[in-house]
Design a protein around this motif. Structure first.
Motif, mmCIF file in Angstrom:
data_model
loop_
_atom_site.group_PDB
_atom_site.id
_atom_site.type_symbol
_atom_site.label_atom_id
_atom_site.label_comp_id
_atom_site.label_asym_id
_atom_site.label_seq_id
_atom_site.Cartn_x
_atom_site.Cartn_y
_atom_site.Cartn_z
ATOM 1 N N PHE A 8 0.835 -1.212 0.000
ATOM 2 C CA PHE A 8 0.000 0.000 0.000
ATOM 3 C C PHE A 8 0.862 1.252 0.000
ATOM 4 O O PHE A 8 1.802 1.363 0.808
ATOM 5 N N PRO A 12 -4.039 1.622 5.321
ATOM 6 C CA PRO A 12 -5.104 2.047 6.230
ATOM 7 C C PRO A 12 -4.758 1.772 7.696
ATOM 8 O O PRO A 12 -5.342 2.362 8.590
ATOM 9 N N ASP A 13 -3.813 0.882 7.938
ATOM 10 C CA ASP A 13 -3.481 0.570 9.342
ATOM 11 C C ASP A 13 -2.445 1.545 9.924
ATOM 12 O O ASP A 13 -1.970 1.352 11.046
ATOM 13 N N GLN A 18 -0.279 -4.574 9.504
ATOM 14 C CA GLN A 18 -1.386 -5.530 9.506
ATOM 15 C C GLN A 18 -1.739 -6.016 8.105
ATOM 16 O O GLN A 18 -2.397 -7.043 7.960
ATOM 17 N N ALA A 19 -1.326 -5.276 7.080
ATOM 18 C CA ALA A 19 -1.678 -5.693 5.715
ATOM 19 C C ALA A 19 -0.811 -6.892 5.313
ATOM 20 O O ALA A 19 0.245 -7.149 5.901
ATOM 21 N N ARG A 20 -1.275 -7.601 4.293
ATOM 22 C CA ARG A 20 -0.645 -8.888 3.991
ATOM 23 C C ARG A 20 0.717 -8.776 3.309
ATOM 24 O O ARG A 20 1.391 -9.788 3.141
ATOM 25 N N PHE A 42 -4.974 2.610 -3.987
ATOM 26 C CA PHE A 42 -6.152 1.771 -4.221
ATOM 27 C C PHE A 42 -6.573 1.847 -5.697
ATOM 28 O O PHE A 42 -6.985 0.835 -6.272
ATOM 29 N N MET A 45 -4.297 -0.257 -7.984
ATOM 30 C CA MET A 45 -4.526 -1.713 -7.873
ATOM 31 C C MET A 45 -5.600 -2.227 -8.817
ATOM 32 O O MET A 45 -5.634 -3.403 -9.141
ATOM 33 N N LYS A 46 -6.492 -1.308 -9.206
ATOM 34 C CA LYS A 46 -7.615 -1.725 -10.077
ATOM 35 C C LYS A 46 -7.303 -1.472 -11.555
ATOM 36 O O LYS A 46 -8.112 -1.753 -12.423
ATOM 37 N N GLY A 57 -6.904 -7.531 -8.113
ATOM 38 C CA GLY A 57 -6.608 -6.111 -7.912
ATOM 39 C C GLY A 57 -6.204 -5.780 -6.484
ATOM 40 O O GLY A 57 -6.669 -4.793 -5.906
ATOM 41 N N GLN A 58 -5.330 -6.588 -5.910
ATOM 42 C CA GLN A 58 -4.917 -6.384 -4.516
ATOM 43 C C GLN A 58 -3.392 -6.388 -4.388
ATOM 44 O O GLN A 58 -2.670 -6.677 -5.349
ATOM 45 N N ILE A 59 -2.938 -6.141 -3.171
ATOM 46 C CA ILE A 59 -1.543 -6.370 -2.800
ATOM 47 C C ILE A 59 -1.547 -7.520 -1.795
ATOM 48 O O ILE A 59 -2.581 -7.757 -1.159
ATOM 49 N N PRO A 60 -0.446 -8.259 -1.632
ATOM 50 C CA PRO A 60 0.848 -8.062 -2.277
ATOM 51 C C PRO A 60 0.957 -8.861 -3.590
ATOM 52 O O PRO A 60 0.228 -9.822 -3.804
ATOM 53 N N GLU A 71 -1.088 -13.666 -3.978
ATOM 54 C CA GLU A 71 -1.464 -14.464 -2.795
ATOM 55 C C GLU A 71 -0.269 -14.541 -1.845
ATOM 56 O O GLU A 71 0.758 -15.181 -2.135
ATOM 57 N N SER A 72 -0.447 -13.919 -0.700
ATOM 58 C CA SER A 72 0.669 -13.835 0.254
ATOM 59 C C SER A 72 1.197 -15.216 0.647
ATOM 60 O O SER A 72 2.409 -15.398 0.786
ATOM 61 N N ARG A 173 -3.355 -9.828 13.698
ATOM 62 C CA ARG A 173 -4.548 -9.107 13.254
ATOM 63 C C ARG A 173 -5.526 -8.910 14.404
ATOM 64 O O ARG A 173 -6.468 -8.139 14.300
HETATM 65 N N1 GTB Z 1 -5.683 -13.739 -0.046
HETATM 66 C C1 GTB Z 1 -4.925 -12.559 -0.420
HETATM 67 C C2 GTB Z 1 -3.484 -12.691 0.083
HETATM 68 O O1 GTB Z 1 -3.277 -13.408 1.088
HETATM 69 O O2 GTB Z 1 -2.576 -12.126 -0.519
HETATM 70 C C3 GTB Z 1 -5.640 -11.333 0.166
HETATM 71 C C4 GTB Z 1 -4.955 -10.057 -0.259
HETATM 72 C C5 GTB Z 1 -5.642 -8.843 0.373
HETATM 73 O O3 GTB Z 1 -6.638 -8.961 1.089
HETATM 74 N N2 GTB Z 1 -5.073 -7.679 0.099
HETATM 75 C C6 GTB Z 1 -5.623 -6.447 0.657
HETATM 76 C C7 GTB Z 1 -5.889 -5.475 -0.463
HETATM 77 O O4 GTB Z 1 -5.141 -5.363 -1.395
HETATM 78 C C8 GTB Z 1 -4.592 -5.836 1.629
HETATM 79 S S1 GTB Z 1 -4.323 -6.920 3.003
HETATM 80 N N3 GTB Z 1 -6.977 -4.721 -0.356
HETATM 81 C C9 GTB Z 1 -7.330 -3.706 -1.304
HETATM 82 C C10 GTB Z 1 -8.500 -4.083 -2.148
HETATM 83 O O5 GTB Z 1 -8.984 -5.231 -2.063
HETATM 84 O O6 GTB Z 1 -8.943 -3.202 -2.899
HETATM 85 C C11 GTB Z 1 -5.889 -6.725 3.921
HETATM 86 C C12 GTB Z 1 -5.746 -5.662 4.949
HETATM 87 C C13 GTB Z 1 -5.905 -4.333 4.625
HETATM 88 C C14 GTB Z 1 -5.813 -3.364 5.622
HETATM 89 C C15 GTB Z 1 -5.561 -3.758 6.913
HETATM 90 N N4 GTB Z 1 -5.485 -2.764 7.925
HETATM 91 O O7 GTB Z 1 -5.545 -1.573 7.631
HETATM 92 O O8 GTB Z 1 -5.373 -3.112 9.123
HETATM 93 C C16 GTB Z 1 -5.389 -5.094 7.233
HETATM 94 C C17 GTB Z 1 -5.482 -6.056 6.235
#
Ligand code: GTB
Length: 221
Positions: A8, A12-13, A18-20, A42, A45-46, A57-60, A71-72, A173
């Protein structure tokens, strides 16, 4: 070849790790693999360019030459597979460590995420006060079982492994929920993970991203 991971741009944390992407940072630090980090918003990612790496459309994500992973858990496995400091060489011990990786992601993380999501998106719903204790009891069920299995051991199965790395990040978490405090051996287990020099380096790296972003924001009109 130096791998590049994504994280990210503004977590957001607020830098609490906390993010993956934290698990991937930590795994790379454990094996001493230098890496680059590409920060994404954000919106980024899309975009098609990121979706080519990550269909959801996510990280990591993880790129190394012409290999691209998402997939982490899969990324941590890929890193661990080539290094006996995260997966033992003995075939049975290795299979058990991999089992703990799956247990962390498939059995322990889901009820934790369900609870977390409810606190984020259902707080203003009429059912929230009734539903939260149900979700917390589901988490407690898993923590009871995990606590019993860990007992007074340092790690889940002998030496520290990728199974512990994932389990610790999953349990983290629960920070701030008070639930982990009900299990002194699990709290101590998480603290042991967080005390590892590689964890500290990974944590500081992702915190530095947040801090740098905050400094930049302060200069915005
Ligand atoms: N199964 C996938 C993996 O393990 O890699 C899940 C990946 C995932 O959920 N990624 C999230 C993401 O990219 C970030 S980690 N989200 C953006 C989106 O979907 O648009 C989840 C996360 C985000 C924020 C906090 N936090 O702020 O505490 C904790 C966990």
């Amino acid at each position: 070849m130096t791998p590049t991971i994504t994280a990210f741009e503004r977590s957001p944390d607020r830098g609490k790790g906390q993010a993956r992407d934290m698990r991937v940072h930590w795994a790379l630090e454990e094996v001493g693999q230098p890496y680059d980090v590409r920060l994404v918003s954000f919106d980024d990612m899309k975009e098609p360019a990121h979706r080519a790496l990550h269909p959801f459309g996510q990280i990591p994500t993880y790129e190394e030459g012409n290999l691209a992973l998402f997939e982490s858990g899969a990324i941590v496995f890929h890193i661990a597979e080539r290094n006996s400091s995260l997966l033992p060489n003995d075939a049975n011990a290795r299979a058990r460590a991999i089992t703990w990786m799956f247990a962390a992601l498939n059995t322990v993380e889901p009820p934790i995420v369900d609870r977390e999501m409810a606190t984020l998106v259902e707080r203003d719903k009429t059912w929230y006060e009734q539903r939260l204790p149900i979700l917390e009891d589901r988490v407690r069920g898993r923590l009871d079982e995990l606590s019993r299995r860990l007992g007074d051991a340092d790690w889940l199965d002998g030496a520290f492994s990728a199974g512990d790395l994932l389990m610790v990040t999953v349990l983290r978490r629960l920070n701030g929920s008070g639930l982990l405090d009900e299990y002194p051996n699990l709290s101590a287990y998480v603290a042991r993970g967080e005390a590892r020099p590689a964890f500290k380096r990974a944590f500081d790296a992702q915190l530095a991203v947040f801090t740098a972003g905050s400094l930049t924001d302060k200069h915005l009109p």
